[in-house]
Each structure stands twice: as C-alpha cells, then as structure tokens.
Design an enzyme around this catalytic site. Structure first.
Site, PDB file in Angstrom:
ATOM      1  N   THR A  48       6.308   0.687   1.932  1.00  0.00           N
ATOM      2  CA  THR A  48       7.281   1.639   2.784  1.00  0.00           C
ATOM      3  C   THR A  48       6.600   2.650   3.522  1.00  0.00           C
ATOM      4  O   THR A  48       6.051   3.404   3.363  1.00  0.00           O
ATOM      5  CB  THR A  48       8.282   2.588   1.581  1.00  0.00           C
ATOM      6  N   LYS A  52       7.295  11.344   0.273  1.00  0.00           N
ATOM      7  CA  LYS A  52       6.981  10.529   1.517  1.00  0.00           C
ATOM      8  C   LYS A  52       8.026   9.977   2.189  1.00  0.00           C
ATOM      9  O   LYS A  52       8.451   9.843   3.324  1.00  0.00           O
ATOM     10  CB  LYS A  52       5.926   9.380   1.259  1.00  0.00           C
ATOM     11  N   LEU A  80       0.882  -1.250   0.000  1.00  0.00           N
ATOM     12  CA  LEU A  80       0.026  -0.037  -0.056  1.00  0.00           C
ATOM     13  C   LEU A  80       0.990   1.182  -0.135  1.00  0.00           C
ATOM     14  O   LEU A  80       2.074   1.304   0.215  1.00  0.00           O
ATOM     15  CB  LEU A  80      -0.958   0.060   1.108  1.00  0.00           C
ATOM     16  N   PRO A  81       0.256   2.434  -0.188  1.00  0.00           N
ATOM     17  CA  PRO A  81       1.031   3.635  -0.529  1.00  0.00           C
ATOM     18  C   PRO A  81       1.813   4.162   0.757  1.00  0.00           C
ATOM     19  O   PRO A  81       3.159   4.395   0.709  1.00  0.00           O
ATOM     20  CB  PRO A  81       0.200   4.793  -0.791  1.00  0.00           C
ATOM     21  N   LYS A 102      15.102   0.625   4.628  1.00  0.00           N
ATOM     22  CA  LYS A 102      14.476   1.084   3.245  1.00  0.00           C
ATOM     23  C   LYS A 102      14.500   2.834   3.326  1.00  0.00           C
ATOM     24  O   LYS A 102      14.947   3.362   2.038  1.00  0.00           O
ATOM     25  CB  LYS A 102      12.971   0.793   3.197  1.00  0.00           C
TER      26      LYS A 102
HETATM   27  P1  NAD Z   1       0.725   2.593  -6.226  1.00  0.00           P
HETATM   28  O1  NAD Z   1      -0.005   3.831  -5.932  1.00  0.00           O
HETATM   29  O2  NAD Z   1       0.892   2.319  -7.594  1.00  0.00           O
HETATM   30  O3  NAD Z   1      -0.238   1.361  -5.750  1.00  0.00           O
HETATM   31  C1  NAD Z   1      -0.704   1.544  -4.358  1.00  0.00           C
HETATM   32  C2  NAD Z   1      -1.982   0.675  -4.591  1.00  0.00           C
HETATM   33  O4  NAD Z   1      -2.624   0.644  -3.387  1.00  0.00           O
HETATM   34  C3  NAD Z   1      -3.117   1.385  -5.506  1.00  0.00           C
HETATM   35  O5  NAD Z   1      -3.522   0.537  -6.485  1.00  0.00           O
HETATM   36  C4  NAD Z   1      -4.282   1.716  -4.763  1.00  0.00           C
HETATM   37  O6  NAD Z   1      -5.577   1.595  -5.293  1.00  0.00           O
HETATM   38  C5  NAD Z   1      -3.919   0.740  -3.621  1.00  0.00           C
HETATM   39  N1  NAD Z   1      -4.848   0.957  -2.371  1.00  0.00           N
HETATM   40  C6  NAD Z   1      -4.475   2.019  -1.597  1.00  0.00           C
HETATM   41  N2  NAD Z   1      -5.425   1.912  -0.564  1.00  0.00           N
HETATM   42  C7  NAD Z   1      -6.041   0.626  -0.439  1.00  0.00           C
HETATM   43  C8  NAD Z   1      -6.830  -0.225   0.468  1.00  0.00           C
HETATM   44  N3  NAD Z   1      -7.204   0.298   1.511  1.00  0.00           N
HETATM   45  N4  NAD Z   1      -6.981  -1.501  -0.136  1.00  0.00           N
HETATM   46  C9  NAD Z   1      -6.556  -1.964  -1.154  1.00  0.00           C
HETATM   47  N5  NAD Z   1      -5.852  -1.095  -1.912  1.00  0.00           N
HETATM   48  C10 NAD Z   1      -5.649  -0.173  -1.661  1.00  0.00           C
HETATM   49  O7  NAD Z   1       2.230   2.476  -5.418  1.00  0.00           O
HETATM   50  P2  NAD Z   1       3.646   1.498  -5.657  1.00  0.00           P
HETATM   51  O8  NAD Z   1       4.402   2.238  -6.652  1.00  0.00           O
HETATM   52  O9  NAD Z   1       2.889   0.265  -6.207  1.00  0.00           O
HETATM   53  O10 NAD Z   1       3.887   1.564  -4.282  1.00  0.00           O
HETATM   54  C11 NAD Z   1       3.390   0.880  -3.211  1.00  0.00           C
HETATM   55  C12 NAD Z   1       4.387   0.770  -2.039  1.00  0.00           C
HETATM   56  O11 NAD Z   1       5.662   0.334  -2.344  1.00  0.00           O
HETATM   57  C13 NAD Z   1       4.755   2.394  -1.522  1.00  0.00           C
HETATM   58  O12 NAD Z   1       4.909   2.467  -0.229  1.00  0.00           O
HETATM   59  C14 NAD Z   1       5.939   2.831  -2.259  1.00  0.00           C
HETATM   60  O13 NAD Z   1       6.689   3.755  -1.489  1.00  0.00           O
HETATM   61  C15 NAD Z   1       6.635   1.249  -2.209  1.00  0.00           C
HETATM   62  N6  NAD Z   1       7.723   1.198  -3.365  1.00  0.00           N
HETATM   63  C16 NAD Z   1       7.232   1.796  -4.474  1.00  0.00           C
HETATM   64  C17 NAD Z   1       8.430   1.362  -5.579  1.00  0.00           C
HETATM   65  C18 NAD Z   1       8.305   1.876  -7.029  1.00  0.00           C
HETATM   66  O14 NAD Z   1       9.241   1.713  -7.898  1.00  0.00           O
HETATM   67  N7  NAD Z   1       6.894   2.103  -7.467  1.00  0.00           N
HETATM   68  C19 NAD Z   1       9.535   0.775  -5.317  1.00  0.00           C
HETATM   69  C20 NAD Z   1      10.024   0.204  -4.122  1.00  0.00           C
HETATM   70  C21 NAD Z   1       9.006   0.718  -3.099  1.00  0.00           C
END
Ligand code: NAD
Length: 299
Positions: free
Chosen positions: A99, A249, A65-66, A174
């Site tokens: 994260t 964030k 999740l975000p 992280k």
């Molecule tokens: P994203 O915004 O693409 O995806 C997050 C998903 O969570 C969305 O599809 C949203 O609809 C869903 N969501 C939110 N609240 C929800 C709930 N209550 N129930 C169900 N689904 C819900 O984000 P991302 O890029 O996939 O990143 C996710 C996490 O991973 C973050 O914490 C980010 O910091 C971390 N991260 C991202 C990357 C990257 O390259 N994108 C790399 C490492 C870590």
C-alpha cells in the site's frame, strides 16, 4: 509452473508467497530478514540472496513492502545506486501489492514502461487471515491486459479481484477502504469500551452489535477486545496483524490525497491523530486494533 520473484515476506508477503509455492510455482523468495526467507523456504519457496538474485529468470515479480520509499528505492534505486528495474528482463510482469501513494505507483510504472516492463499496482485487503487463507481482495491499477496476465497468480492468493482503473487507481481504492477501516476500528473500540465500563460482557455486547445496525468487519472477524475472537491479534497480545504504524501511514496517504483533490475528510484526519498518539506512546508495532487501549482504564 512459473518462476516468480517475491520480495517482502512480512506478515502479508510470507503467506502470499507460500500460497503461490503451494500452487506449484517456483517462488524465489527475498526479504531483508533471513528468518522471513526461511519461513517461506520451509513451505516450498527457494531462497534468494538478494532482490537481484530473486528476479533472475523470473517471469513475474511480486513485491509486498511497507511504504512508498521502500518501493521507489527498490525499483528506481537510491543514492546513485541503480534500481531493480535495470535487472528485470523486458516483458516481465511486475505486481506491487504494497500500500503506497498512487503517485509513487505511477512514477515506478513510467520508468518500468520505458524499460519494456509491465508494472501494475495491486494492493490488498483481508488482513493476515485472508493472506493465509488465500482469500484476499485485490484492487488492481493497470490496463485490462495487464490484469489478465496477472489474474492466474492473483487467484492463488485472493478471492475477489477488482479492476479499479489505470495504474495508481488500486492505491486510491485502497486508501479509501483503509480510511474507513481506521475509523470503524476506533468507533468499534469506543463502543465496546463504553459497554465494558458499564459492566457488560464484551463477547455478549459484540454479538449484539454484530447482529444489529452497528455490525461491521471488526465485529465479524477482528474484534479489538482480547478473547472475543480466538484468532484475532487482540487475543495474541496484539502481535502480528496490521501494525499501528502501517495504519498511520495509510491514513496519512488518505489525508495527502484529500488535500490534493480538496476533499473534506474530517473523521479520517481525526483517526490519523488518534493512531499517531497511540504510536507515540510506543504502540506503533502493535496491531492497529490495540487502539482500544486508548479508551480503556489503565491496568
Ligand atoms: P511487514 O512490516 O510485516 O513486512 C514488510 C517486509 O518487507 C518485512 O519483512 C521487511 O523486512 C521487508 N522489506 C522492507 N524493505 C525491503 C527491501 N528493500 N527488500 C526486501 N524486503 C524488504 O508489513 P506487512 O504487514 O506484511 O505489510 C506489507 C504491506 O501490505 C504494507 O504496505 C501494508 O500497508 C500492506 N497491508 C498490510 C495488511 C496487514 O494486515 N498486515 C493488510 C493489507 C495491506
């Protein structure tokens, strides 16, 4: 085959869930977005209609999740509504790969422990490319026995699995990594923009620096200049990838943590401000490598 609930199917969660489904697991996929669920179902997952539905019968629960508020609200509840922990069977292993603040991981872990549920933090690095290829790096916070329970599943999504320490330690590792990543992307962008302003070819300059003492991950795999790396977000209009607001964030988490332990992180603080300005200009949804636009002349 294990029944796995996977909640949060965004840029990272969807390819991670798909890799588990491809490995033969029964993946109960849930996201607030129907399109996100459909993407995973098309690759072998099973659609869940709610988070509660997803965890029904699951031996393992994975969340991606975000940010901290999303994870706390999901597991602990919000506005008087009970959280998902009340629906997860005792003995279940919960792996949170989002994260978030280490303190949030510890708070959820404490409540999970009281309910007989194993909760660990396992944030990742490697970007969307690593998520698709199944080569992510996992930074695990939890006990050694929790890690051994999780390892067979983590191995289907990642290549490097590190035990950082007790619950929350994965998150601390992280944010240290992402503070460095945020800074290095700005430095790399400044250098490329300077070279291009002097008439250098961005591909030639990037290759020179990649093989010189300035070489880094962005120059290897994630060049911020469009057209240098075909598969990098920069070559796709900065779509997908790792959003500027997510980087903002993480840099905020690093600064909060630094205040807490009285650490000096001046470049981390400056990087946070630079990404904040970029976000204020309407770029929060673009990949964080779009920060190079802050150093380029207006088109
Ligand atoms: P994203 O915004 O693409 O995806 C997050 C998903 O969570 C969305 O599809 C949203 O609809 C869903 N969501 C939110 N609240 C929800 C709930 N209550 N129930 C169900 N689904 C819900 O984000 P991302 O890029 O996939 O990143 C996710 C996490 O991973 C973050 O914490 C980010 O910091 C971390 N991260 C991202 C990357 C990257 O390259 N994108 C790399 C490492 C870590």
């Amino acid at each position: 085959m294990t029944t796995i609930a996977f909640i949060g199917l965004g840029n990272m969660g969807a390819p991670m869930a798909i890799n588990l489904a491809k490995a033969g697991h029964d993946v109960h996929a849930f996201d607030l977005s129907r399109e996100a669920i459909a993407k995973v179902v098309a690759e072998g997952g099973t659609a869940a209609v709610s988070a509660q539905d997803a965890v029904e019968g699951a031996k393992v629960v994975i969340t991606m999740l975000p940010a901290s508020p999303h994870v706390e609200a999901l597991f602990l509840g919000k506005d008087g509504a009970p959280g998902l922990l009340t629906h997860i069977a005792p003995g279940t292993l919960v792996i949170d790969s989002s994260t978030i603040a280490a303190a949030s991981s510890q708070k959820v872990a404490k409540a999970a422990d009281a309910a007989g549920i194993d909760f660990m933090d396992a944030p990742v690095s490697g970007g969307t490319g690593g998520a698709i290829a199944g080569t992510l790096t996992f930074m695990v916070g939890g006990t050694a026995s929790q890690l051994e329970r999780a390892r067979p599943y983590l191995e289907k999504m990642g290549g490097n699995i590190f035990h950082a320490g007790p619950v929350g330690a994965g998150q601390t590792a992280k944010i240290c990594n992402n503070m460095l990543l945020g800074i290095l992307m700005i430095g790399t962008s400044e250098a490329i923009a300077l070279g291009v302003a002097n008439g250098l070819d961005p591909k030639v300059l990037s290759e020179i620096m990649r093989r010189s003492s300035g070489g880094n991950w962005a120059l290897e795999k994630y060049n911020p200049f469009p057209g240098v790396h075909e598969n990098a977000p920069a070559s796709k209009g900065y779509a997908g990838g790792f959003g500027t607001d997510l980087m903002l964030k993480d840099l905020g988490l690093a600064q909060e943590n630094a205040s807490h332990v009285k650490a000096s992180t001046p470049l981390g603080g400056l990087a946070r401000s630079i990404y904040a300005q970029h976000s204020l200009k309407g770029n929060g949804g673009l990949d964080f490598s779009s920060i190079i636009q802050a150093f380029q002349p207006r088109a």
